[in-house]
Structures are given as C-alpha cells and as structure tokens.
Scaffold this active site. Structure first.
Site, PDB file in Angstrom:
ATOM      1  N   HIS A  18       7.406  -8.301   1.803  1.00 10.56           N
ATOM      2  CA  HIS A  18       6.574  -9.009   0.817  1.00 10.56           C
ATOM      3  C   HIS A  18       7.105 -10.431   0.595  1.00 10.56           C
ATOM      4  O   HIS A  18       6.332 -11.383   0.497  1.00 10.56           O
ATOM      5  CB  HIS A  18       6.596  -8.277  -0.537  1.00 10.56           C
ATOM      6  CG  HIS A  18       5.974  -6.922  -0.522  1.00 10.56           C
ATOM      7  ND1 HIS A  18       6.600  -5.809  -1.031  1.00 10.56           N
ATOM      8  CD2 HIS A  18       4.767  -6.491  -0.083  1.00 10.56           C
ATOM      9  CE1 HIS A  18       5.799  -4.757  -0.905  1.00 10.56           C
ATOM     10  NE2 HIS A  18       4.692  -5.138  -0.331  1.00 10.56           N
ATOM     11  N   LYS A  42      -1.586   5.043  -8.495  1.00 10.31           N
ATOM     12  CA  LYS A  42      -0.461   5.261  -7.575  1.00 10.31           C
ATOM     13  C   LYS A  42       0.752   5.854  -8.282  1.00 10.31           C
ATOM     14  O   LYS A  42       1.724   6.216  -7.647  1.00 10.31           O
ATOM     15  CB  LYS A  42      -0.067   3.937  -6.908  1.00 10.31           C
ATOM     16  CG  LYS A  42      -0.885   3.575  -5.684  1.00 10.31           C
ATOM     17  CD  LYS A  42      -0.251   2.383  -4.967  1.00 10.31           C
ATOM     18  CE  LYS A  42      -0.391   2.501  -3.454  1.00 10.31           C
ATOM     19  NZ  LYS A  42       0.204   1.352  -2.754  1.00 10.31           N
ATOM     20  N   ARG A  91       0.426  -6.001   8.688  1.00  6.20           N
ATOM     21  CA  ARG A  91       1.621  -5.569   9.405  1.00  6.20           C
ATOM     22  C   ARG A  91       1.305  -5.068  10.807  1.00  6.20           C
ATOM     23  O   ARG A  91       2.079  -5.212  11.724  1.00  6.20           O
ATOM     24  CB  ARG A  91       2.348  -4.469   8.633  1.00  6.20           C
ATOM     25  CG  ARG A  91       2.991  -4.971   7.374  1.00  6.20           C
ATOM     26  CD  ARG A  91       3.345  -3.848   6.471  1.00  6.20           C
ATOM     27  NE  ARG A  91       2.139  -3.126   6.095  1.00  6.20           N
ATOM     28  CZ  ARG A  91       2.115  -1.978   5.475  1.00  6.20           C
ATOM     29  NH1 ARG A  91       3.240  -1.385   5.161  1.00  6.20           N
ATOM     30  NH2 ARG A  91       0.977  -1.396   5.169  1.00  6.20           N
ATOM     31  N   SER A 129       6.781  -0.126   0.700  1.00  2.93           N
ATOM     32  CA  SER A 129       7.519   0.215  -0.518  1.00  2.93           C
ATOM     33  C   SER A 129       7.830   1.706  -0.562  1.00  2.93           C
ATOM     34  O   SER A 129       8.904   2.104  -1.025  1.00  2.93           O
ATOM     35  CB  SER A 129       6.708  -0.184  -1.747  1.00  2.93           C
ATOM     36  OG  SER A 129       6.491  -1.565  -1.738  1.00  2.93           O
TER      37      SER A 129
HETATM   38  N1  COA Z   1       5.685  -5.888   3.849  1.00  4.34           N
HETATM   39  C1  COA Z   1       6.070  -4.688   3.402  1.00  4.34           C
HETATM   40  N2  COA Z   1       5.225  -3.780   2.890  1.00  4.34           N
HETATM   41  C2  COA Z   1       3.931  -4.130   2.830  1.00  4.34           C
HETATM   42  C3  COA Z   1       3.444  -5.360   3.267  1.00  4.34           C
HETATM   43  C4  COA Z   1       4.393  -6.266   3.805  1.00  4.34           C
HETATM   44  N3  COA Z   1       4.033  -7.467   4.270  1.00  4.34           N
HETATM   45  N4  COA Z   1       2.113  -5.388   3.068  1.00  4.34           N
HETATM   46  C5  COA Z   1       1.780  -4.216   2.524  1.00  4.34           C
HETATM   47  N5  COA Z   1       2.880  -3.456   2.375  1.00  4.34           N
HETATM   48  C6  COA Z   1       2.950  -2.095   1.849  1.00  4.34           C
HETATM   49  C7  COA Z   1       2.850  -2.042   0.366  1.00  4.34           C
HETATM   50  O1  COA Z   1       4.134  -2.136  -0.208  1.00  4.34           O
HETATM   51  C8  COA Z   1       2.262  -0.687   0.154  1.00  4.34           C
HETATM   52  O2  COA Z   1       3.290   0.256   0.248  1.00  4.34           O
HETATM   53  P1  COA Z   1       3.203   1.637  -0.524  1.00  4.34           P
HETATM   54  O3  COA Z   1       1.835   2.208  -0.297  1.00  4.34           O
HETATM   55  O4  COA Z   1       4.296   2.351   0.123  1.00  4.34           O
HETATM   56  O5  COA Z   1       3.455   1.280  -1.966  1.00  4.34           O
HETATM   57  C9  COA Z   1       1.374  -0.460   1.352  1.00  4.34           C
HETATM   58  O6  COA Z   1       1.850  -1.364   2.323  1.00  4.34           O
HETATM   59  C10 COA Z   1      -0.072  -0.696   1.096  1.00  4.34           C
HETATM   60  O7  COA Z   1      -0.208  -2.014   0.654  1.00  4.34           O
HETATM   61  P2  COA Z   1      -1.467  -2.497  -0.117  1.00  4.34           P
HETATM   62  O8  COA Z   1      -2.700  -2.022   0.530  1.00  4.34           O
HETATM   63  O9  COA Z   1      -1.271  -3.946  -0.293  1.00  4.34           O
HETATM   64  O10 COA Z   1      -1.429  -1.728  -1.457  1.00  4.34           O
HETATM   65  P3  COA Z   1      -0.842  -2.181  -2.782  1.00  4.34           P
HETATM   66  O11 COA Z   1      -0.796  -0.983  -3.624  1.00  4.34           O
HETATM   67  O12 COA Z   1       0.448  -2.894  -2.601  1.00  4.34           O
HETATM   68  O13 COA Z   1      -1.883  -3.256  -3.365  1.00  4.34           O
HETATM   69  C11 COA Z   1      -3.981  -3.909  -4.424  1.00  4.34           C
HETATM   70  C12 COA Z   1      -3.270  -2.984  -3.414  1.00  4.34           C
HETATM   71  C13 COA Z   1      -3.301  -3.888  -5.761  1.00  4.34           C
HETATM   72  C14 COA Z   1      -3.953  -5.323  -3.877  1.00  4.34           C
HETATM   73  C15 COA Z   1      -5.426  -3.426  -4.503  1.00  4.34           C
HETATM   74  O14 COA Z   1      -5.423  -2.048  -4.748  1.00  4.34           O
HETATM   75  C16 COA Z   1      -6.219  -4.111  -5.605  1.00  4.34           C
HETATM   76  O15 COA Z   1      -6.658  -5.226  -5.427  1.00  4.34           O
HETATM   77  N6  COA Z   1      -6.393  -3.412  -6.749  1.00  4.34           N
HETATM   78  C17 COA Z   1      -7.193  -3.878  -7.884  1.00  4.34           C
HETATM   79  C18 COA Z   1      -8.589  -3.197  -7.886  1.00  4.34           C
HETATM   80  C19 COA Z   1      -9.482  -3.919  -6.925  1.00  4.34           C
HETATM   81  O16 COA Z   1      -9.908  -5.035  -7.182  1.00  4.34           O
HETATM   82  N7  COA Z   1      -9.760  -3.287  -5.760  1.00  4.34           N
HETATM   83  C20 COA Z   1     -10.509  -3.924  -4.694  1.00  4.34           C
HETATM   84  C21 COA Z   1     -12.001  -3.829  -4.888  1.00  4.34           C
HETATM   85  S1  COA Z   1     -12.578  -2.182  -4.743  1.00  4.34           S
END
Ligand code: COA
Length: 166
Positions: A18, A42, A91, A129
């Site tokens: 990140h 989550k 990724r 994560s």
């Molecule tokens: N390096 C390391 N890990 C990474 C990464 C990177 N560059 N990019 C993504 N990841 C990991 C994240 O840590 C996460 O790990 P986890 O599932 O083990 O916790 C996983 O990959 C999935 O990442 P992501 O899809 O980005 O999920 P998130 O939970 O971190 O974030 C939101 C998602 C919060 C951005 C998204 O759910 C959101 O926008 N929510 C608000 C509601 C909304 O508007 N939804 C969209 C319209 S329906």
C-alpha cells in the site's frame, strides 16, 4: 488545476505494498488522501481509529499525503472532499476484473471522478493485509511486509487480547 486523488482501502493494516502505491501516487498528484474505509462487513482486526493512526504515522514523511476515515459510498466521500481521482493498486491480473467492475460502478455513480490504476511493484504482488494478519496470528515473521509501527501495533493488540490465535 490542483488535483486531489483518493487512495481508498480498508488498510487492516497498511502494508509496504500500500505504501508503495501511496508514494507513487503522491508523485503524480498535488494531494493524496488515504481514505480508510470503515468496512464493517469485513469485521477488521484493527479499529478504524487504529487503522487511521497507523496510516498517518506511516505516510507522515510524504508531505502531500493525508489520511481520513470514511463510511458509506466512496464516491460520496470523494465528492465531499472535492476529489477528482480514485487510485487503485493492481497486483495481478486476478485483481483486474473486479477492479474494472467497481470502477464502472463508481463512474456511473459519479462521472466526474476518474479511476487511475497503479501497477503494484513486482515484489509485492503476493501481498495482502489478510496474509500479514495470518502470519502475525501464528507468530511468524511479517516484519518485511509492514512498517515497524504495525509490528508494534500487533504486539500491543495481542497483549491486550491476552493470547495469539490458534
Ligand atoms: N498491496 C498490498 N495489498 C493490497 C494492495 C497492494 N497494492 N492492493 C490491495 N491489497 C489488498 C488489500 O489489503 C486487501 O487485503 P485483505 O482483503 O486481505 O484485507 C485486498 O487486497 C483487497 O483489496 P481491496 O479490494 O482494495 O479491498 P479493501 O477492503 O482494501 O478496500 C474499498 C475496498 C474500501 C476501496 C471498497 O470496498 C469501497 O470503496 N467501499 C466503500 C463502498 C463503495 O463505495 N463501494 C463501491 C461501490 S459498490
């Protein structure tokens, strides 16, 4: 034109993957806001306050990066802070389908906000994560995947909980 980008995620906890994306975004935009999502569904290990505080400490050296919590729709939050760009890290090809779908939904909700994808560095394509949390729970060495403040936070948290996982 001053462009603010938001880098959203649950950051439970923020990893070096990140940080790499945040650092690179900070070189591309005038201002980057790390949007820490409540992500109640989550059921995060670290509280929202803890996740915000860790992300703030980790990104402190990046002058144009700030951290804010948010709940609800990302696009509503982006609009409220006058943000025009959403950053997402890719990724692997497996991230692509989902990310393009979400980018499409977000564009439908708020056409004035663009999604920009940043390819994660090769070294971090396997990282997430939950992988960090899993290694921490089993008392393995995850120190190369996170900033030292995250290692301290896990130690504090497990001390509070009184035990490590099974
Ligand atoms: N390096 C390391 N890990 C990474 C990464 C990177 N560059 N990019 C993504 N990841 C990991 C994240 O840590 C996460 O790990 P986890 O599932 O083990 O916790 C996983 O990959 C999935 O990442 P992501 O899809 O980005 O999920 P998130 O939970 O971190 O974030 C939101 C998602 C919060 C951005 C998204 O759910 C959101 O926008 N929510 C608000 C509601 C909304 O508007 N939804 C969209 C319209 S329906």
């Amino acid at each position: 034109m001053h462009v603010t980008a938001i880098y959203p995620g649950t950051f439970d906890p923020m990893t070096v993957g990140h940080t790499d994306v945040a650092e690179r975004a900070s070189r591309m935009f005038d201002e980057v806001v790390i949007g820490v999502a409540a992500s109640k569904r989550k059921n995060p290990f670290f509280s929202l306050e803890e996740r915000v505080s860790l992300a703030t400490e980790i990104t402190a050296p990046l002058g144009n990066v700030s951290v804010q919590p948010f709940e609800g729709l990302l696009m509503r939050f982006a609009k409220s802070i006058d943000c025009r760009v959403v950053i997402r890290g890719l990724r692997a090809i497996s991230d692509f389908d989902y990310e393009v779908q979400i980018a499409g939904v977000n564009r439908h909700l708020e056409p004035s906000v663009e999604t920009v994808f940043i390819a994660a560095s090769q070294d971090y394509t396997f990282l997430s994560s939950s992988i960090v949390r899993e290694i921490a729970r089993h008392e393995g060495d995850y120190s190369s995947f996170v900033h030292p403040v995250v290692v301290d936070a896990f130690q504090r948290k497990y001390a509070e909980l009184g035990e490590f996982g099974e």
